[in-house]
Design a protein around this motif. Structure first.
Motif, short mmCIF file in Angstrom:
data_model
loop_
_atom_site.label_atom_id
_atom_site.label_comp_id
_atom_site.label_asym_id
_atom_site.label_seq_id
_atom_site.Cartn_x
_atom_site.Cartn_y
_atom_site.Cartn_z
N UNK A 44 14.58 13.09 4.70
CA UNK A 44 15.84 12.66 4.08
C UNK A 44 17.03 13.07 4.96
N UNK A 45 17.00 14.30 5.48
CA UNK A 45 18.09 14.78 6.34
C UNK A 45 18.23 13.93 7.59
N UNK A 46 17.11 13.62 8.24
CA UNK A 46 17.15 12.82 9.46
C UNK A 46 17.56 11.38 9.17
N UNK A 47 17.00 10.83 8.10
CA UNK A 47 17.30 9.44 7.75
C UNK A 47 18.80 9.24 7.51
N UNK A 48 19.37 10.04 6.62
CA UNK A 48 20.77 9.85 6.28
C UNK A 48 21.71 10.48 7.30
N UNK A 49 21.24 11.52 7.98
CA UNK A 49 22.07 12.14 9.02
C UNK A 49 22.32 11.19 10.18
N UNK A 50 21.25 10.58 10.70
CA UNK A 50 21.40 9.62 11.78
C UNK A 50 22.17 8.39 11.32
#
Length: 308
Positions: A44-50
């Motif tokens: 979730x962090x990588x998906x929405x962070x990027x």
């Protein structure tokens, strides 16, 4: 605003929502690929962070114009987005993908029910019929066995409720605000929540193979940056209930991409379900009490193509 212009604008909003729903239908494949090497909150962090970084690079000129209300709206929607995504991902540990897909699609039902609850008004009978048709189709398309309520099922229902709230609130806050700025901010806040929870409960890391990187980038750019900002913009021109109904196409697109990329073939029941979902969406668009709808619909499409 002239009725014909309003119909044309709403049609464009609906078509944008169809594109967004197509990306989200493909997200099931990407999530399956990504979760092979990283954990849930990390994903979730990588998906929405990027997605936030990509959207910021595109829309950076809007940041100096953001006011406190825009930031608060972005925080609210980002928090709801994180809640709905995280509980479904966790729920998948103890329930089947079929059950999760069906239960998360309950957002289609929760939207008009919550609107009726908040406004103390009954939803239109035509929309209720459409919801029933769509949900019957989703059930035929995704359920393989008798539904039983367990922890995972409950979490997926909770995720659908959070997402229904997200749809409704998005429709409200974007009417008199910069929809794109809010859409960008919600990605950032959802990613920040994911990073915080990943730091507490997991060990954050980057993908360690090409397949996982491709999955994360596809989830970030297509399913999140384009998807959620597109939803936010489209909802300026279409109603939350229509948005919820269009979302019922998600399992249809998921089945289509599964067939194209992994050769998955639907059962007879699945194809019947897909047809019912499409009929449910069409039923929401067509007012059978007005025979003139065909002429108006053709005119609306013609104007849309001419202006597009």
């Amino acid at each position: 605003m002239d009725n014909s212009i309003m119909r044309s604008t709403q049609l464009k909003g609906d078509l944008m929502m169809v594109m967004v729903t197509m990306f989200w239908g493909a997200s099931y494949l990407f999530m399956k690929m990504g979760l092979q090497s990283i954990q849930e909150y990390n994903l979730i962090a990588l998906r929405f962070g990027f997605a936030f970084l990509v959207a910021t690079l595109v829309f950076y000129r809007r940041f100096p114009k953001m006011d406190r209300k825009t930031i608060l709206h972005g925080f609210l929607l980002g928090s709801l987005l994180f809640l709905s995504t995280s509980v479904v991902v966790i729920g998948l540990k103890t329930t089947s993908v079929s059950n999760a897909g069906f239960l998360f699609s309950l957002a289609v039902i929760f939207v008009p029910l919550l609107i009726a609850l908040f406004s103390r008004k009954k939803p239109e009978k035509r929309l209720l019929i459409s919801v029933c048709i769509s949900m019957t189709g989703i059930g035929l398309l995704t359920l393989n066995e008798t539904l039983s309520i367990n922890t995972g099922d409950f979490l997926c229902i909770l995720g659908a409720l959070f997402y229904a709230l997200h749809i409704i609130i998005t429709g409200k806050v974007t009417q008199k605000a910069d929809a794109i700025s809010i859409g960008v901010l919600q990605l950032g806040f959802a990613g920040a929540w994911g990073l915080l929870f990943s730091s507490i409960f997991e060990k954050p890391q980057l993908p360690n193979d090409t397949e996982s990187w491709m999955a994360i980038l596809a989830l970030s750019i297509l399913c999140s940056a384009v998807g959620f900002i597109g939803q936010t913009v489209a909802q300026k021109y279409t109603s939350p209930t229509r948005t919820g109904l269009i979302f019922s196409l998600e399992p249809v697109f998921a089945a289509f991409f599964a067939f194209i990329f992994i050769g998955e073939i639907l059962t007879y029941k699945g194809y019947v379900g897909a047809v019912l979902v499409l009929l449910g969406v069409l039923a929401a668009e067509i007012n059978v009490k007005k025979p003139i709808w065909r002429r108006n619909f053709v005119k609306t499409i013609s104007r849309s193509r001419a202006s597009g």
